[in-house]
Design an enzyme around this catalytic site. Sequence first.
Site, short mmCIF file in Angstrom:
data_model
loop_
_atom_site.label_atom_id
_atom_site.label_comp_id
_atom_site.label_asym_id
_atom_site.label_seq_id
_atom_site.Cartn_x
_atom_site.Cartn_y
_atom_site.Cartn_z
N CYS A 201 -6.50 -0.91 5.08
CA CYS A 201 -6.69 -0.80 5.98
C CYS A 201 -5.35 0.66 6.18
O CYS A 201 -4.23 0.03 4.93
CB CYS A 201 -5.79 -1.90 6.83
SG CYS A 201 -4.93 -1.07 7.97
N CYS B 85 -1.49 -1.24 6.29
CA CYS B 85 -1.54 -1.86 6.37
C CYS B 85 0.19 -1.57 4.56
O CYS B 85 -0.17 -0.24 4.55
CB CYS B 85 -2.58 -3.16 5.40
SG CYS B 85 -3.03 -3.86 6.22
N HIS C 149 -1.83 -7.39 9.70
CA HIS C 149 -2.91 -7.34 9.96
C HIS C 149 -3.93 -7.98 11.20
O HIS C 149 -4.57 -7.04 12.09
CB HIS C 149 -4.33 -7.13 9.07
CG HIS C 149 -5.19 -5.89 8.90
ND1 HIS C 149 -5.38 -4.30 9.28
CD2 HIS C 149 -6.48 -6.45 9.20
CE1 HIS C 149 -5.81 -4.07 9.35
NE2 HIS C 149 -7.15 -5.23 9.89
N ASN D 249 -3.80 0.84 23.03
CA ASN D 249 -5.32 0.88 22.99
C ASN D 249 -5.64 -0.30 22.31
O ASN D 249 -5.18 -0.10 21.29
CB ASN D 249 -6.35 1.85 22.80
CG ASN D 249 -5.20 3.08 23.70
OD1 ASN D 249 -4.93 3.06 24.34
ND2 ASN D 249 -5.95 4.35 22.69
N SER E 248 -9.40 1.84 16.95
CA SER E 248 -10.23 2.25 15.60
C SER E 248 -9.58 0.98 14.28
O SER E 248 -10.48 1.18 13.29
CB SER E 248 -9.94 3.35 14.98
OG SER E 248 -9.05 3.57 14.73
N HIS F 26 -5.31 -2.92 13.05
CA HIS F 26 -3.45 -3.67 12.54
C HIS F 26 -3.11 -3.36 14.22
O HIS F 26 -3.35 -2.50 14.60
CB HIS F 26 -3.50 -2.38 12.07
CG HIS F 26 -2.44 -3.65 11.16
ND1 HIS F 26 -2.22 -3.12 9.91
CD2 HIS F 26 -1.07 -3.09 11.53
CE1 HIS F 26 -1.26 -4.16 9.45
NE2 HIS F 26 -0.04 -3.53 10.32
N HIS G 45 -0.89 -1.44 16.67
CA HIS G 45 0.07 -0.65 15.93
C HIS G 45 0.03 0.03 18.10
O HIS G 45 -0.74 -0.62 18.35
CB HIS G 45 -0.81 -0.08 15.03
CG HIS G 45 -2.01 0.71 15.49
ND1 HIS G 45 -2.97 -0.49 15.75
CD2 HIS G 45 -2.31 2.06 15.85
CE1 HIS G 45 -3.85 0.46 15.66
NE2 HIS G 45 -3.35 1.41 16.31
ZN ZN Z 1 -4.10 -3.68 8.19
#
Ligand code: ZN
Length: 358
Positions: free
Chosen positions: A64, A67, A127, A167, A175, A178, A180
Amino acid sequence: MWAGDHFCGERVVASFEFEKQSHRRLNPLTGDWVLVSPGRTARPWKGQTETAAPENVPAYDPQCYMCPGNKRASGKHNPNYTGTFVFENDYAALQPGGEAHKENVSGLLVARAEQGNCRVVCFSPRHDLTLAKMSNAELRAVVDVWTEQYQLLGSENGINSVLIFENRGAMMGASNPHPHGQIWANATLPNEPAKEQASFAAYQRQHSSCLLCEYLKIEKERKERIVCENDEFAAVVPFWAVWPFEILVCSRRHMGSMNEFGAEDVRSLSEILHRVTSTYDKVFGVPFPYSMGFHQSPTDGQDHPEWHFHAHFYPPLLRSATIRKFMVGFEMLGTPQRDITPEIAAERLRGLAANRET
Ligand SMILES: [Zn+2]
Ligand SMILES: [Zn+2]
Ligand SMILES: [Zn+2]
């Protein structure tokens, strides 16, 4: 009471049943209409019915790019952050600087250069967390970082709009699981805030009062569409909602942006965001996908007494964990349409919001 093309000040048509008969509702923020067709909920469904794949999300994913400690596409390494973390989007849709350029061919080929900033805000080093699963302190830290970024970006020269959004879920095109969000800051007001800006200003001119303050008064009297509220914010399924379980979160006090936030507002906004997102997760027993974002005063250096701070939640799920609402056909070519009424959706959400074992 309301009837016909305006939702106040007109005579009630006693025989009309809004919960049974097709009708249109006006979104006074954008001037757009939505077609409400309650009779259609009885129709048989032969579309998508598969169950949702369980989400097995690890607390840390070495692949990721969000992360802590991991390498991003730009080659930069994330710090080993322990709270929130903000970075410039490595695939930014807008870049700072650049030349001013305008093109206009007979009013038909019209283009302008646009500059700005795109940032990513990681809500947590974990995550596998979502806003719904974060503690109050963690959520307050997210609201604090949004507030700080709105102020920082909004005070930059040439940045007249700061749009903070999230989103959530693959269904909404996120996509990466995680937790965000994004912040896009640019020179011109994007389409939706621009429509709202015009409506707020027109309402202020005509009524010498605020569109959303007046709307909230009606919702508080009726209580039909309020999902939950606290001292500073209210969450309602708006009268003109397009998405099945759409929610509008409004400040109860008239204010234009996060620049006017005090400690109580930060606390109350975190609290109501937690209520809304955890209520959503209970609707179909899955992490509810959505797009959400804050609409705030333009950051053009002018006073905007007409503007009222709010957030929109647009979740696509309709009948189950996998059956989403599609905006196709009549909706794409004509007018958005919904089957379950906003009042029924609000009743369902209110019941789940009242149940506070989260
Ligand atoms: Zn992550
Ligand atoms: Zn207001
Ligand atoms: Zn808005």
